[in-house]
Scaffold this motif. Sequence first.
Motif, short mmCIF file in Angstrom:
data_model
loop_
_atom_site.label_atom_id
_atom_site.label_comp_id
_atom_site.label_asym_id
_atom_site.label_seq_id
_atom_site.Cartn_x
_atom_site.Cartn_y
_atom_site.Cartn_z
N GLU A 47 0.78 -1.19 -0.13
CA GLU A 47 -0.17 0.11 0.08
C GLU A 47 0.88 1.44 0.08
OE1 GLU A 47 0.56 -1.33 4.25
OE2 GLU A 47 -0.06 -2.38 2.45
N TRP A 48 2.02 1.30 0.32
CA TRP A 48 3.22 2.29 0.28
C TRP A 48 3.54 2.65 -0.95
CZ3 TRP A 48 6.57 1.23 5.12
CH2 TRP A 48 5.68 1.33 6.39
N LEU A 49 3.49 1.76 -2.06
CA LEU A 49 3.98 1.88 -3.24
C LEU A 49 3.25 2.59 -4.25
CD1 LEU A 49 4.78 -1.73 -4.22
CD2 LEU A 49 6.31 0.16 -3.47
N LYS A 50 3.84 3.78 -4.95
CA LYS A 50 3.12 4.56 -5.56
C LYS A 50 3.78 4.23 -7.07
CE LYS A 50 3.14 8.18 -1.98
NZ LYS A 50 3.65 9.38 -1.64
N VAL A 51 2.61 4.33 -8.21
CA VAL A 51 3.00 4.18 -9.53
C VAL A 51 3.21 5.54 -10.45
CG1 VAL A 51 2.18 3.28 -11.72
CG2 VAL A 51 1.61 2.01 -9.89
N GLN A 52 4.19 5.95 -10.84
CA GLN A 52 4.66 7.09 -11.83
C GLN A 52 4.84 6.75 -13.15
OE1 GLN A 52 8.14 8.23 -9.74
NE2 GLN A 52 6.89 9.04 -7.88
#
Length: 79
Positions: free
Chosen positions: A45-50
């Motif tokens: 849940e801490w991952l961010k897609v860029q």
Amino acid sequence: MLRWLIAILFLANMLAFVVVRGVFGPAPTAGGREPNHLNRQFHAEWLKVQPVTAAEAADQAIVGGPAPTVPIAASALPQ
């Protein structure tokens, strides 16, 4: 001689069973030894897609296309 070997193996087996059951206390791998372990776990849940920028996409190989050329400068070695 075989009786002594069987007796020694039986006693070693019993000692291993007693140790595994925890008669002498908890095993060192039972927990509580790495308090920082939970902080290093992977959290999805801490991952961010860029999105990939054009500059970053230039370094990516195209599947099925020719191999990318590497910009390497070559020169003769001094002898």
